[in-house]
Motif scaffolding. Structure first.
Motif, PDB file in Angstrom:
ATOM      1  N   ASP A   1      38.658  36.428  24.532  1.00 15.73           N
ATOM      2  CA  ASP A   1      39.492  35.252  24.239  1.00 15.73           C
ATOM      3  C   ASP A   1      40.810  35.229  25.021  1.00 15.73           C
ATOM      4  O   ASP A   1      41.896  35.190  24.436  1.00 15.73           O
ATOM      5  N   PRO A   2      40.749  35.228  26.361  1.00 18.76           N
ATOM      6  CA  PRO A   2      42.000  35.185  27.125  1.00 18.76           C
ATOM      7  C   PRO A   2      42.787  33.902  26.846  1.00 18.76           C
ATOM      8  O   PRO A   2      42.205  32.833  26.677  1.00 18.76           O
ATOM      9  N   ALA A   3      44.111  34.033  26.811  1.00 20.77           N
ATOM     10  CA  ALA A   3      44.989  32.882  26.585  1.00 20.77           C
ATOM     11  C   ALA A   3      45.016  31.967  27.808  1.00 20.77           C
ATOM     12  O   ALA A   3      45.199  30.763  27.674  1.00 20.77           O
ATOM     13  N   GLU A   4      44.831  32.540  28.996  1.00 21.96           N
ATOM     14  CA  GLU A   4      44.814  31.776  30.247  1.00 21.96           C
ATOM     15  C   GLU A   4      43.621  32.233  31.084  1.00 21.96           C
ATOM     16  O   GLU A   4      43.278  33.408  31.056  1.00 21.96           O
ATOM     17  N   PRO A   5      43.029  31.329  31.857  1.00 22.65           N
ATOM     18  CA  PRO A   5      41.880  31.705  32.682  1.00 22.65           C
ATOM     19  C   PRO A   5      42.306  32.264  34.047  1.00 22.65           C
ATOM     20  O   PRO A   5      41.742  31.927  35.075  1.00 22.65           O
ATOM     21  N   TRP A   6      43.326  33.094  34.057  1.00 20.15           N
ATOM     22  CA  TRP A   6      43.895  33.645  35.283  1.00 20.15           C
ATOM     23  C   TRP A   6      44.061  35.151  35.148  1.00 20.15           C
ATOM     24  O   TRP A   6      44.230  35.662  34.040  1.00 20.15           O
ATOM     25  N   ILE A   7      44.067  35.833  36.280  1.00 24.63           N
ATOM     26  CA  ILE A   7      44.551  37.206  36.327  1.00 24.63           C
ATOM     27  C   ILE A   7      45.691  37.227  37.335  1.00 24.63           C
ATOM     28  O   ILE A   7      45.766  36.371  38.220  1.00 24.63           O
ATOM     29  N   THR A   8      46.580  38.185  37.189  1.00 26.74           N
ATOM     30  CA  THR A   8      47.714  38.317  38.097  1.00 26.74           C
ATOM     31  C   THR A   8      47.730  39.736  38.655  1.00 26.74           C
ATOM     32  O   THR A   8      47.574  40.702  37.900  1.00 26.74           O
ATOM     33  N   VAL A   9      47.905  39.828  39.961  1.00 30.46           N
ATOM     34  CA  VAL A   9      47.987  41.124  40.633  1.00 30.46           C
ATOM     35  C   VAL A   9      49.295  41.172  41.393  1.00 30.46           C
ATOM     36  O   VAL A   9      49.611  40.245  42.149  1.00 30.46           O
ATOM     37  N   THR A  10      50.069  42.222  41.157  1.00 34.59           N
ATOM     38  CA  THR A  10      51.310  42.426  41.903  1.00 34.59           C
ATOM     39  C   THR A  10      51.241  43.793  42.580  1.00 34.59           C
ATOM     40  O   THR A  10      50.590  44.715  42.083  1.00 34.59           O
ATOM     41  N   ALA A  11      51.908  43.901  43.703  1.00 34.62           N
ATOM     42  CA  ALA A  11      51.984  45.175  44.419  1.00 34.62           C
ATOM     43  C   ALA A  11      53.372  45.307  45.008  1.00 34.62           C
ATOM     44  O   ALA A  11      53.982  44.320  45.419  1.00 34.62           O
ATOM     45  N   SER A  12      53.869  46.529  45.017  1.00 38.19           N
ATOM     46  CA  SER A  12      55.178  46.804  45.622  1.00 38.19           C
ATOM     47  C   SER A  12      55.191  48.236  46.121  1.00 38.19           C
ATOM     48  O   SER A  12      54.334  49.047  45.765  1.00 38.19           O
TER      49      SER A  12
ATOM     50  N   PRO B   1      59.564  40.776  51.285  1.00 43.95           N
ATOM     51  CA  PRO B   1      58.666  41.287  52.312  1.00 43.95           C
ATOM     52  C   PRO B   1      57.847  42.499  51.855  1.00 43.95           C
ATOM     53  O   PRO B   1      56.765  42.717  52.336  1.00 43.95           O
ATOM     54  N   ARG B   2      58.348  43.270  50.916  1.00 44.23           N
ATOM     55  CA  ARG B   2      57.642  44.476  50.479  1.00 44.23           C
ATOM     56  C   ARG B   2      57.032  44.308  49.090  1.00 44.23           C
ATOM     57  O   ARG B   2      56.728  45.292  48.429  1.00 44.23           O
ATOM     58  N   GLU B   3      56.852  43.065  48.649  1.00 42.39           N
ATOM     59  CA  GLU B   3      56.206  42.805  47.367  1.00 42.39           C
ATOM     60  C   GLU B   3      55.133  41.745  47.551  1.00 42.39           C
ATOM     61  O   GLU B   3      55.219  40.906  48.433  1.00 42.39           O
ATOM     62  N   PHE B   4      54.151  41.794  46.682  1.00 43.93           N
ATOM     63  CA  PHE B   4      52.983  40.918  46.754  1.00 43.93           C
ATOM     64  C   PHE B   4      52.678  40.440  45.341  1.00 43.93           C
ATOM     65  O   PHE B   4      52.733  41.235  44.398  1.00 43.93           O
ATOM     66  N   GLU B   5      52.384  39.161  45.194  1.00 46.68           N
ATOM     67  CA  GLU B   5      51.927  38.648  43.906  1.00 46.68           C
ATOM     68  C   GLU B   5      50.842  37.619  44.153  1.00 46.68           C
ATOM     69  O   GLU B   5      51.003  36.719  44.978  1.00 46.68           O
ATOM     70  N   LEU B   6      49.748  37.765  43.438  1.00 51.02           N
ATOM     71  CA  LEU B   6      48.626  36.840  43.564  1.00 51.02           C
ATOM     72  C   LEU B   6      48.128  36.521  42.169  1.00 51.02           C
ATOM     73  O   LEU B   6      47.839  37.408  41.377  1.00 51.02           O
ATOM     74  N   ARG B   7      48.080  35.244  41.880  1.00 52.39           N
ATOM     75  CA  ARG B   7      47.535  34.760  40.605  1.00 52.39           C
ATOM     76  C   ARG B   7      46.285  33.976  40.961  1.00 52.39           C
ATOM     77  O   ARG B   7      46.348  33.030  41.759  1.00 52.39           O
ATOM     78  N   LEU B   8      45.148  34.383  40.408  1.00 50.64           N
ATOM     79  CA  LEU B   8      43.930  33.697  40.769  1.00 50.64           C
ATOM     80  C   LEU B   8      43.048  33.464  39.558  1.00 50.64           C
ATOM     81  O   LEU B   8      43.212  34.135  38.535  1.00 50.64           O
ATOM     82  N   PRO B   9      42.140  32.493  39.667  1.00 51.75           N
ATOM     83  CA  PRO B   9      41.256  32.205  38.541  1.00 51.75           C
ATOM     84  C   PRO B   9      40.459  33.433  38.144  1.00 51.75           C
ATOM     85  O   PRO B   9      40.077  34.245  38.983  1.00 51.75           O
ATOM     86  N   SER B  10      40.210  33.544  36.882  1.00 49.59           N
ATOM     87  CA  SER B  10      39.463  34.668  36.332  1.00 49.59           C
ATOM     88  C   SER B  10      37.972  34.441  36.579  1.00 49.59           C
ATOM     89  O   SER B  10      37.203  34.184  35.658  1.00 49.59           O
ATOM     90  N   GLU B  11      37.603  34.518  37.851  1.00 55.80           N
ATOM     91  CA  GLU B  11      36.228  34.286  38.294  1.00 55.80           C
ATOM     92  C   GLU B  11      35.869  35.364  39.309  1.00 55.80           C
ATOM     93  O   GLU B  11      36.615  35.594  40.262  1.00 55.80           O
ATOM     94  N   ALA B  12      34.730  36.006  39.111  1.00 57.69           N
ATOM     95  CA  ALA B  12      34.319  37.092  40.004  1.00 57.69           C
ATOM     96  C   ALA B  12      34.268  36.655  41.468  1.00 57.69           C
ATOM     97  O   ALA B  12      34.635  37.420  42.359  1.00 57.69           O
ATOM     98  N   GLY B  13      33.855  35.439  41.719  1.00 63.82           N
ATOM     99  CA  GLY B  13      33.758  34.945  43.091  1.00 63.82           C
ATOM    100  C   GLY B  13      35.084  34.830  43.816  1.00 63.82           C
ATOM    101  O   GLY B  13      35.111  34.730  45.041  1.00 63.82           O
TER     102      GLY B  13
END
Length: 135
Positions: free
Chosen positions: A66-77, A11-23
């Protein structure tokens, strides 16, 4: 078709993995705003956090080499009296050049949060810590 994955880890943590796209950054801002609001983070702190995290995520989308994956990951706690957010990409660090009017993102993030940047062969990790105002 772009996919976005949101995982509720606690409940007190957040994780979001999304495509590496500005939109796709609007999704991040909305989800982070919802998370902070649900935990009654004061409005001024939430605004500054969303601004700083959005800038860090925009950098993670735009700047990796040259990213290995086309994703970024954001976590919050939550820590005692603070919010800790990490933004990760999987690319190399782009050498700085003449930025002109650009290149002030880290300064903005540092003005709004306590900032640290960790670079490695696996990518870049930007850690933002925002002490919370007393309500």
């Amino acid at each position: 078709m772009a996919r976005v994955a949101l995982e509720v880890t606690e409940p007190r943590e957040f994780e979001l993995r999304l495509p590496s796209e500005a939109g796709r950054l609007i999704v991040l801002r909305r989800r982070l705003e919802d998370f902070l609001s649900a935990h009654q983070v004061p409005d001024d702190d939430a605004f500054d956090l969303v601004m700083a995290v959005s800038e860090a995520a925009a950098n993670a989308v735009e700047h990796p080499v040259d990213p290995a994956e086309p994703w970024i990951t954001v976590t919050a706690s939550f820590q005692p009296e603070a919010v800790l957010v990490t933004v990760r990409d999987t690319g190399g660090w782009r050498p700085s050049g003449d930025a002109g009017f650009r290149g002030r993102g880290l300064a903005l993030i540092g003005a709004l949060t306590e900032l640290s940047v960790h670079r490695s062969a696996e990518g870049t990790e930007v850690v933002l810590r925002r002490p919370l105002s007393r309500s």
